[in-house]
Design an enzyme around this catalytic site. Structure first.
Site, PDB file in Angstrom:
ATOM      1  N   CYS A  60      29.191  41.908  31.021  1.00 57.24           N
ATOM      2  CA  CYS A  60      29.313  40.573  31.457  1.00 57.24           C
ATOM      3  C   CYS A  60      28.931  40.137  33.002  1.00 57.24           C
ATOM      4  O   CYS A  60      29.729  40.792  33.731  1.00 57.24           O
ATOM      5  CB  CYS A  60      30.853  40.138  31.095  1.00 57.24           C
ATOM      6  SG  CYS A  60      31.450  38.333  31.692  1.00 57.24           S
ATOM      7  N   CYS A 107      36.516  35.232  50.751  1.00 57.95           N
ATOM      8  CA  CYS A 107      36.860  34.504  49.561  1.00 57.95           C
ATOM      9  C   CYS A 107      37.645  33.049  50.004  1.00 57.95           C
ATOM     10  O   CYS A 107      37.550  32.105  49.192  1.00 57.95           O
ATOM     11  CB  CYS A 107      37.828  35.157  48.820  1.00 57.95           C
ATOM     12  SG  CYS A 107      36.856  36.359  47.522  1.00 57.95           S
ATOM     13  N   CYS A 134      36.081  32.847  34.518  1.00 55.45           N
ATOM     14  CA  CYS A 134      36.148  33.925  33.470  1.00 55.45           C
ATOM     15  C   CYS A 134      36.790  33.524  32.225  1.00 55.45           C
ATOM     16  O   CYS A 134      37.729  32.922  32.110  1.00 55.45           O
ATOM     17  CB  CYS A 134      37.335  34.880  33.953  1.00 55.45           C
ATOM     18  SG  CYS A 134      37.631  36.286  32.933  1.00 55.45           S
ATOM     19  N   CYS A 163      29.655  33.174  41.841  1.00 54.25           N
ATOM     20  CA  CYS A 163      30.083  33.409  43.156  1.00 54.25           C
ATOM     21  C   CYS A 163      29.205  32.918  44.233  1.00 54.25           C
ATOM     22  O   CYS A 163      27.978  33.299  44.173  1.00 54.25           O
ATOM     23  CB  CYS A 163      30.389  35.051  43.539  1.00 54.25           C
ATOM     24  SG  CYS A 163      30.875  35.329  45.166  1.00 54.25           S
ATOM     25  N   CYS A 211      35.481  32.299  40.470  1.00 56.51           N
ATOM     26  CA  CYS A 211      35.402  33.372  39.452  1.00 56.51           C
ATOM     27  C   CYS A 211      36.739  33.398  38.615  1.00 56.51           C
ATOM     28  O   CYS A 211      36.570  33.525  37.158  1.00 56.51           O
ATOM     29  CB  CYS A 211      35.174  34.798  40.144  1.00 56.51           C
ATOM     30  SG  CYS A 211      36.506  35.144  41.260  1.00 56.51           S
ATOM     31  N   CYS A 258      38.773  41.919  29.380  1.00 52.66           N
ATOM     32  CA  CYS A 258      37.495  41.835  30.122  1.00 52.66           C
ATOM     33  C   CYS A 258      36.397  42.207  29.243  1.00 52.66           C
ATOM     34  O   CYS A 258      36.391  43.272  28.502  1.00 52.66           O
ATOM     35  CB  CYS A 258      37.444  42.850  31.381  1.00 52.66           C
ATOM     36  SG  CYS A 258      35.771  42.840  32.385  1.00 52.66           S
ATOM     37  N   CYS A 318      38.469  29.651  47.446  1.00 53.81           N
ATOM     38  CA  CYS A 318      37.456  29.713  46.568  1.00 53.81           C
ATOM     39  C   CYS A 318      38.396  30.221  45.132  1.00 53.81           C
ATOM     40  O   CYS A 318      39.014  31.364  45.378  1.00 53.81           O
ATOM     41  CB  CYS A 318      36.545  30.317  46.735  1.00 53.81           C
ATOM     42  SG  CYS A 318      35.081  30.585  45.256  1.00 53.81           S
ATOM     43  N   ASP A 365      29.220  56.758  40.932  1.00 53.60           N
ATOM     44  CA  ASP A 365      30.051  56.184  39.740  1.00 53.60           C
ATOM     45  C   ASP A 365      30.558  57.222  38.852  1.00 53.60           C
ATOM     46  O   ASP A 365      30.689  56.836  37.606  1.00 53.60           O
ATOM     47  CB  ASP A 365      29.216  54.938  38.979  1.00 53.60           C
ATOM     48  CG  ASP A 365      30.226  54.087  38.151  1.00 53.60           C
ATOM     49  OD1 ASP A 365      31.232  54.085  38.563  1.00 53.60           O
ATOM     50  OD2 ASP A 365      29.621  53.394  37.379  1.00 53.60           O
ATOM     51  N   CYS A 401      31.603  36.338  36.456  1.00 51.26           N
ATOM     52  CA  CYS A 401      32.287  36.265  37.579  1.00 51.26           C
ATOM     53  C   CYS A 401      31.598  36.611  38.791  1.00 51.26           C
ATOM     54  O   CYS A 401      31.900  36.402  39.997  1.00 51.26           O
ATOM     55  CB  CYS A 401      33.528  36.935  37.575  1.00 51.26           C
ATOM     56  SG  CYS A 401      33.372  38.922  37.395  1.00 51.26           S
TER      57      CYS A 401
END
Ligand code: SF4
Ligand code: SF4
Length: 391
Positions: free
Chosen positions: A248, A194, A204, A255, A200, A221, A197, A139, A251
């Site tokens: 947070c 996905c 949110c 799932c 999420c 966000c 669906c 990251d 989302c």
């Protein structure tokens, strides 16, 4: 190296990666990303908010040309670690909760994953029988790591923009090793599971998820606002934080691919380190710099610095509107050396709005020297006067 021999190496490397705690491991090439155009559009639309490290010229060039990061690179090993720790008990009823995103409950993933990757590199060298040059990224580097993971066959990028694997879900952290060693690449993950669906997107609370193309508006966000954003959180966004003091998970919590694979086997390196997983905003607001540094040394939570975390704690108390918080917010408003924290404590007192809060705001107004804090105090008093909340 022949393809057959390369495949045998990759098999052994993946097996060893699993033994080191990586749930997923795959190989891809250092080609330019396929989603570069979408990524540049996301930047030019300002959806990265004020994360300038993403949009500077050098970062853009490197993301477009992974080989320029490491010209000898012939393949990229992508790994993912599952940090899910199950559903842990909440706080007691008399403690106002401050929620923290799951990935930050335990040790700092940068340290954990880098250590594991270094061990994996030792194994790679022993398997191929020669020194291997590499660059490791957890990251940190200018890589579009979710796309690399998709290309390495690890999963698809969901509508919530997280990498999702059909066996593991999305509670994973990614890391990469760029190698000067050719290894046969895995097949990219091409299926989008996905389907129709929209859990999420519907869940949110800030409408930060845009479905087509899949993008997050960082400006909205909660993860961005509580972790990456420095300084004042604008007053129209403070209610959005609700009770999140760091990150947070909404989302991902909703799932279905995560709910399907809840397991009792948890990676001990990501087990909650006290006082996590839940933080008390009251206790946070009483932390001086030394206590903050001591408490969050070795934790991802330190990324916000004291200023950001205590700012968020004030906002959560303002959203919670419990007059048990008045004394803590008052101490913070009058005594905290950081004007950002004082400003958000003033706002929070304005949200609670009983007579004591009004008196304290008036007292602070007469004794405050910082212009921005004075503006917050004034606006809290005006808001209370309009609503006559304390009468
Ligand atoms: Fe929305 Fe929270 Fe997901 Fe951000 S992290 S997109 S605020 S649900
Ligand atoms: Fe995809 Fe539904 Fe998961 Fe969102 S909640 S990422 S739409 S499967």
């Amino acid at each position: 190296m022949s393809t057959k021999q390369g495949q045998q190496y990759v098999e052994k490397i993946k097996e060893h990666a699993h033994s080191l705690g990586f749930s997923l491991c795959g190989v891809t090439t250092p080609e330019s990303p396929m989603h570069l155009e979408e990524y540049h559009k996301w930047l030019s639309d300002g959806l990265h908010a004020d994360m300038k490290y993403m949009s500077n010229e050098r970062a853009r060039h490197m993301r477009a040309n992974p080989k320029d990061i490491f010209p000898d690179c012939k393949s990229i090993l992508v790994v993912a670690t599952n940090y899910y720790q199950g559903e842990l008990s909440g706080t007691s009823a008399d403690v106002i909760p401050g929620k923290v995103a799951r990935y930050a409950w335990g040790k700092d993933y940068h340290t954990v994953m880098k250590h594991r990757l270094q061990e994996l590199m030792g194994f790679v060298e022993s398997v191929v029988g020669k020194p291997v040059k590499y660059r490791l990224y957890v990251d940190t580097g200018p890589l579009l790591e979710r796309e690399l993971a998709q290309r390495a066959g690890l999963g698809w990028i969901g509508k919530n923009t997280m990498l999702i694997n059909h066996n593991v879900g999305s509670w994973t952290l990614l890391a990469e090793a760029m190698l000067d060693l050719w290894l046969p690449p895995d097949e990219p993950y091409v299926v989008d599971r996905c389907g129709s669906c929209t859990f999420c997107i519907d869940a949110c609370p800030t409408d930060a998820i845009m479905s087509e193309p899949r993008r997050i508006d960082s400006n909205k966000c909660i993860s961005y606002l509580t972790i990456e954003h420095r300084g004042t959180i604008s007053s129209d966004k403070r209610a959005d934080l609700h009770d999140w003091v760091f990150g947070c998970d909404i989302c991902q919590d909703v799932c279905p691919w995560n709910n399907r694979f809840a397991t009792d086997e948890h990676d001990v390196d990501f087990a909650p380190v006290y006082p996590l997983p839940h933080l008390s905003p009251h206790k946070l607001l009483q932390m001086d710099q030394a206590e903050f540094s001591g408490t969050f040394s070795g934790s991802p939570v330190k990324r916000t610095k004291r200023s950001g975390l205590l700012r968020n704690a004030s906002v959560v108390l303002g959203n919670n509107r419990d007059n048990k918080s008045i004394h803590v917010l008052a101490d913070s408003l009058v005594e905290d050396p950081d004007p950002i924290i004082r400003a958000h404590s003033a706002w929070a007192l304005g949200q609670i709005g009983d007579t004591r809060a009004v008196n304290l705001l008036n007292y602070a107004f007469d004794n405050e020297a910082d212009t921005d804090v004075l503006v917050e105090i004034k606006s809290a008093l005006e808001e209370l006067s309009n609503q006559k909340k304390w009468q």
